[in-house]
Design an enzyme around this catalytic site. Structure first.
Site: not given
Ligand code: DAK
Length: 257
Positions: A65, A111, A131
């Protein structure tokens, strides 16, 4: 579409989507994810399309992200942006999706690849859920899908240390279908998609649903679901065509009906 490129007929009945933010290593910002959701929705409704290949570029499938976009967000900002709805929509794509991964597939990128139905990787691919290194944890299925794919010990290690997994190890552990030389990964994914696209689209849809059920239910319920979908295949013209073609020793011509 600004951040993805879509070719609905890259091969016969096969569409290709390319994530296209190369300078940012295809970091998945909200706009890109929205475009991807919309493209997949359109391709899912397009009867000419029977399988989709999702790729990035040689350096990165996606490095996660967009950290710069996320950095200043509060929990309520995230809640209101309702990103999970976007991810859920992508997950619900009925047609088979094959990820063609080269380079980084990290965080949300890993993901996203795991949300696809199969993964073909180049030998340079690196999978990871880093992350933890930026003070958070996977949020789009990483703790669940990775654990189911490679087991608790290895998943725990990746999630708790952010360590990357090479394509060779990912293949050994069953995370991906296979590793090929970098110049072949997209071609290999397209070939696999073409093979799937030659099958009955009705049967492929029902079979994909049934395989996915294996991750969501107990065996008994999964078997029950499988049986219902199996019966449903017999309501299709493709079943009659497939079996006639076998008996008549010819290639079937599936119409998706
Ligand atoms: N976000 C934003 N920009 C990124 C990025 C990212 N994830 N990854 C790389 N970039 C940018 C870099 O900032 C750099 O931009 P400039 O500085 O040139 O402007 C450019 O891409 C090239 O990157 P590097 O210069 O860092 O390249 P290197 O080869 O040195 O390093 C790297 C490559 C992949 C090791 C490194 O870039 C890296 O560590 N990137 C971050 C990887 C990461 O931590 N990924 C996880 C992010 S968190 C959710 C759904 C999903 C998620 C969350 C919520 N909901 C549904 C609510 C997912 C979260 C994540 O993925």
């Amino acid at each position: 579409m600004e951040f993805i490129l879509v070719d609905p007929q890259a091969r016969q009945h096969v569409a290709l989507i390319r994530l296209n933010r190369p300078k940012e290593l295809n970091a998945l910002n909200l706009q890109l994810m929205g475009e991807l959701r919309d493209a997949l929705r359109q391709l899912d409704e397009d009867e000419q399309v029977r399988a989709v290949v999702l790729t990035g570029n040689e350096r990165a499938f996606a490095a996660g992200a967009d950290i710069k976009q996320m950095a200043g967000k509060t929990a309520i900002d995230m809640l209101l942006a309702d990103q999970f709805a976007t991810w859920d929509q992508i997950r619900k794509t009925r047609k088979p999706i094959i990820a063609a991964v080269s380079g980084f597939a990290l965080g949300g990128g890993c993901e996203l690849a795991m949300t696809c139905d199969m993964i073909i990787a180049s030998e340079t691919a690196l999978f990871g859920q880093p992350e933890i290194k930026i003070g958070v944890m996977p949020g789009a299925g990483g703790t669940q899908r990775l654990t189911r794919a490679i087991g608790k010990a290895k998943a725990m290690e990746m999630v708790l240390t952010g360590r990357f997994m090479t394509a060779a190890e990912a293949e050994k552990r069953g995370l991906i279908n296979r590793v090929v030389p970098v110049e072949l990964y997209l071609e290999e994914a397209l070939k696999l998609a073409e093979e799937v696209a030659q099958m009955s689209p009705v049967a492929a849809r029902l079979a994909k649903e049934a395989v996915n059920r294996a991750f969501e239910t107990q065996l008994d319920e999964g078997l029950h679901f499988e049986r219902k979908n199996f019966y449903l295949c017999f309501a299709s013209d493709d079943q009659a065509e497939g079996m006639s073609a076998f008996i008549e020793k010819r290639k079937p011509r599936f119409k998706g009906r």
